[in-house]
Design a protein around this motif. Sequence first.
Motif, PDB file in Angstrom:
ATOM      1  N   MET A 232     -10.338 -11.653 -23.493  1.00 21.29           N
ATOM      2  CA  MET A 232      -8.966 -11.392 -23.136  1.00 21.29           C
ATOM      3  C   MET A 232      -8.725 -11.895 -21.727  1.00 21.29           C
ATOM      4  SD  MET A 232      -8.537  -7.268 -22.273  1.00 21.29           S
ATOM      5  CE  MET A 232      -6.805  -7.051 -22.225  1.00 21.29           C
ATOM      6  N   ARG A 233      -7.532 -12.401 -21.509  1.00 21.20           N
ATOM      7  CA  ARG A 233      -7.156 -12.812 -20.153  1.00 21.20           C
ATOM      8  C   ARG A 233      -6.341 -11.706 -19.510  1.00 21.20           C
ATOM      9  NH1 ARG A 233      -3.683 -17.685 -20.456  1.00 21.20           N
ATOM     10  NH2 ARG A 233      -3.109 -16.746 -22.438  1.00 21.20           N
ATOM     11  N   VAL A 234      -6.549 -11.542 -18.218  1.00 20.21           N
ATOM     12  CA  VAL A 234      -5.762 -10.586 -17.451  1.00 20.21           C
ATOM     13  C   VAL A 234      -5.276 -11.260 -16.177  1.00 20.21           C
ATOM     14  CG1 VAL A 234      -6.935  -8.520 -18.315  1.00 20.21           C
ATOM     15  CG2 VAL A 234      -7.759  -9.622 -16.224  1.00 20.21           C
ATOM     16  N   MET A 235      -4.144 -10.778 -15.694  1.00 22.33           N
ATOM     17  CA  MET A 235      -3.658 -11.180 -14.386  1.00 22.33           C
ATOM     18  C   MET A 235      -3.920 -10.015 -13.452  1.00 22.33           C
ATOM     19  SD  MET A 235       0.100 -12.382 -13.180  1.00 22.33           S
ATOM     20  CE  MET A 235       0.132 -13.712 -12.000  1.00 22.33           C
ATOM     21  N   VAL A 236      -4.589 -10.310 -12.348  1.00 21.81           N
ATOM     22  CA  VAL A 236      -4.869  -9.306 -11.331  1.00 21.81           C
ATOM     23  C   VAL A 236      -3.984  -9.648 -10.144  1.00 21.81           C
ATOM     24  CG1 VAL A 236      -6.637  -8.262  -9.873  1.00 21.81           C
ATOM     25  CG2 VAL A 236      -7.247  -9.135 -12.148  1.00 21.81           C
ATOM     26  N   MET A 237      -3.072  -8.742  -9.814  1.00 23.28           N
ATOM     27  CA  MET A 237      -2.122  -8.989  -8.741  1.00 23.28           C
ATOM     28  C   MET A 237      -2.496  -8.178  -7.508  1.00 23.28           C
ATOM     29  SD  MET A 237       1.223  -8.880 -11.165  1.00 23.28           S
ATOM     30  CE  MET A 237       0.423  -7.799 -12.350  1.00 23.28           C
ATOM     31  N   VAL A 238      -2.510  -8.837  -6.372  1.00 24.84           N
ATOM     32  CA  VAL A 238      -2.718  -8.180  -5.091  1.00 24.84           C
ATOM     33  C   VAL A 238      -1.326  -7.832  -4.570  1.00 24.84           C
ATOM     34  CG1 VAL A 238      -3.620  -8.388  -2.752  1.00 24.84           C
ATOM     35  CG2 VAL A 238      -4.768  -9.573  -4.650  1.00 24.84           C
ATOM     36  N   LYS A 239      -1.057  -6.548  -4.451  1.00 26.58           N
ATOM     37  CA  LYS A 239       0.262  -6.125  -3.998  1.00 26.58           C
ATOM     38  C   LYS A 239       0.439  -6.423  -2.512  1.00 26.58           C
ATOM     39  CE  LYS A 239       1.879  -4.287  -7.777  1.00 26.58           C
ATOM     40  NZ  LYS A 239       3.267  -4.196  -8.144  1.00 26.58           N
ATOM     41  N   ALA A 240       1.638  -6.817  -2.147  1.00 30.45           N
ATOM     42  CA  ALA A 240       1.971  -7.137  -0.768  1.00 30.45           C
ATOM     43  C   ALA A 240       2.131  -5.859   0.054  1.00 30.45           C
ATOM     44  CB  ALA A 240       3.268  -7.944  -0.723  1.00 30.45           C
ATOM     45  N   ASN A 241       2.060  -6.019   1.361  1.00 33.92           N
ATOM     46  CA  ASN A 241       2.384  -4.926   2.281  1.00 33.92           C
ATOM     47  C   ASN A 241       3.151  -5.534   3.458  1.00 33.92           C
ATOM     48  OD1 ASN A 241       0.516  -6.092   4.030  1.00 33.92           O
ATOM     49  ND2 ASN A 241      -1.043  -4.542   3.696  1.00 33.92           N
ATOM     50  N   GLU A 242       3.473  -4.734   4.439  1.00 35.28           N
ATOM     51  CA  GLU A 242       4.258  -5.229   5.572  1.00 35.28           C
ATOM     52  C   GLU A 242       3.551  -6.380   6.282  1.00 35.28           C
ATOM     53  OE1 GLU A 242       5.506  -2.095   8.180  1.00 35.28           O
ATOM     54  OE2 GLU A 242       6.465  -0.975   6.557  1.00 35.28           O
ATOM     55  N   ASP A 243       2.234  -6.305   6.378  1.00 31.29           N
ATOM     56  CA  ASP A 243       1.470  -7.335   7.070  1.00 31.29           C
ATOM     57  C   ASP A 243       1.518  -8.664   6.320  1.00 31.29           C
ATOM     58  OD1 ASP A 243      -0.066  -7.767   9.428  1.00 31.29           O
ATOM     59  OD2 ASP A 243      -1.868  -7.876   8.193  1.00 31.29           O
ATOM     60  N   THR A 244       1.304  -8.633   4.995  1.00 28.72           N
ATOM     61  CA  THR A 244       1.346  -9.878   4.232  1.00 28.72           C
ATOM     62  C   THR A 244       2.762 -10.440   4.197  1.00 28.72           C
ATOM     63  OG1 THR A 244       1.633  -8.740   2.098  1.00 28.72           O
ATOM     64  CG2 THR A 244      -0.636  -9.249   2.789  1.00 28.72           C
ATOM     65  N   GLU A 245       3.759  -9.569   4.136  1.00 28.79           N
ATOM     66  CA  GLU A 245       5.151 -10.013   4.125  1.00 28.79           C
ATOM     67  C   GLU A 245       5.577 -10.576   5.477  1.00 28.79           C
ATOM     68  OE1 GLU A 245       8.007 -10.308   1.764  1.00 28.79           O
ATOM     69  OE2 GLU A 245       6.056 -10.723   0.889  1.00 28.79           O
ATOM     70  N   ALA A 246       4.884 -10.170   6.550  1.00 30.45           N
ATOM     71  CA  ALA A 246       5.170 -10.733   7.879  1.00 30.45           C
ATOM     72  C   ALA A 246       4.554 -12.126   8.015  1.00 30.45           C
ATOM     73  CB  ALA A 246       4.637  -9.806   8.964  1.00 30.45           C
ATOM     74  N   GLY A 247       3.748 -12.530   7.024  1.00 36.48           N
ATOM     75  CA  GLY A 247       3.126 -13.847   7.057  1.00 36.48           C
ATOM     76  C   GLY A 247       1.858 -13.902   7.878  1.00 36.48           C
ATOM     77  N   ASN A 248       1.302 -12.725   8.200  1.00 38.07           N
ATOM     78  CA  ASN A 248       0.068 -12.689   8.975  1.00 38.07           C
ATOM     79  C   ASN A 248      -1.102 -13.100   8.093  1.00 38.07           C
ATOM     80  OD1 ASN A 248       1.491 -11.712  11.191  1.00 38.07           O
ATOM     81  ND2 ASN A 248       1.258  -9.602  10.520  1.00 38.07           N
ATOM     82  N   PRO A 249      -1.820 -14.142   8.463  1.00 35.94           N
ATOM     83  CA  PRO A 249      -2.937 -14.590   7.632  1.00 35.94           C
ATOM     84  C   PRO A 249      -4.120 -13.638   7.748  1.00 35.94           C
ATOM     85  CG  PRO A 249      -2.842 -15.885   9.637  1.00 35.94           C
ATOM     86  CD  PRO A 249      -1.646 -14.976   9.651  1.00 35.94           C
ATOM     87  N   PRO A 250      -4.967 -13.625   6.730  1.00 36.58           N
ATOM     88  CA  PRO A 250      -6.178 -12.794   6.808  1.00 36.58           C
ATOM     89  C   PRO A 250      -7.097 -13.330   7.910  1.00 36.58           C
ATOM     90  CG  PRO A 250      -6.072 -13.984   4.710  1.00 36.58           C
ATOM     91  CD  PRO A 250      -4.852 -14.348   5.480  1.00 36.58           C
ATOM     92  N   ASP A 251      -7.877 -12.432   8.493  1.00 40.61           N
ATOM     93  CA  ASP A 251      -8.807 -12.870   9.527  1.00 40.61           C
ATOM     94  C   ASP A 251     -10.009 -13.571   8.882  1.00 40.61           C
ATOM     95  OD1 ASP A 251     -10.642 -10.894   8.660  1.00 40.61           O
ATOM     96  OD2 ASP A 251      -9.981  -9.470  10.184  1.00 40.61           O
ATOM     97  N   THR A 252     -10.842 -14.149   9.727  1.00 40.40           N
ATOM     98  CA  THR A 252     -11.997 -14.907   9.244  1.00 40.40           C
ATOM     99  C   THR A 252     -12.916 -14.051   8.388  1.00 40.40           C
ATOM    100  OG1 THR A 252     -11.888 -16.300  11.208  1.00 40.40           O
ATOM    101  CG2 THR A 252     -13.960 -16.322   9.982  1.00 40.40           C
TER     102      THR A 252
END
Length: 141
Positions: A1-21
């Motif tokens: 079976m295929r599934v879609m796994v979604m990472v929900k956004a938060n204020e930080d991701t919506e601000a466009g802040n990239p993940p750290d190293t």
Amino acid sequence: MRVMVMVKANEDTEAGNPPDTGMLEAMGQYNEELVKAGIMLDGEGLHPSSAGARIRFSGDERTVVDGPFAETKELIAGYWIWQVRDLDEALEWAKRCPNPTGEDSVLEIRPVFELDDFGDNVTPEIREREERLRSELEERS
């Protein structure tokens, strides 16, 4: 079976802040495990909703709504498409995921419809077209 796994956004991701190293490294290792296990079919991070748009449908009318969108809890910051035996296997893999934001995070897992899920509504013509389109997509990748 295929599934879609979604990472929900938060204020930080919506601000466009990239993940750290460190997060990029941890997610890279996790993705590598998924690929080696034959689980991961696709996956990407998404730009914030301010870079996107929505199309609203009302009968025959279409309206474009530019981002950003207000309800952060309803937005997606990234996704994977996985091939798993069942939802339990997907849950086990999801539990191994590094915390996507390092704070309060949510992964949502949803099964992807397969053609057979639509039963008798799938005519031989519809099945043939879907199989042809999937074949064309595979040739492109």
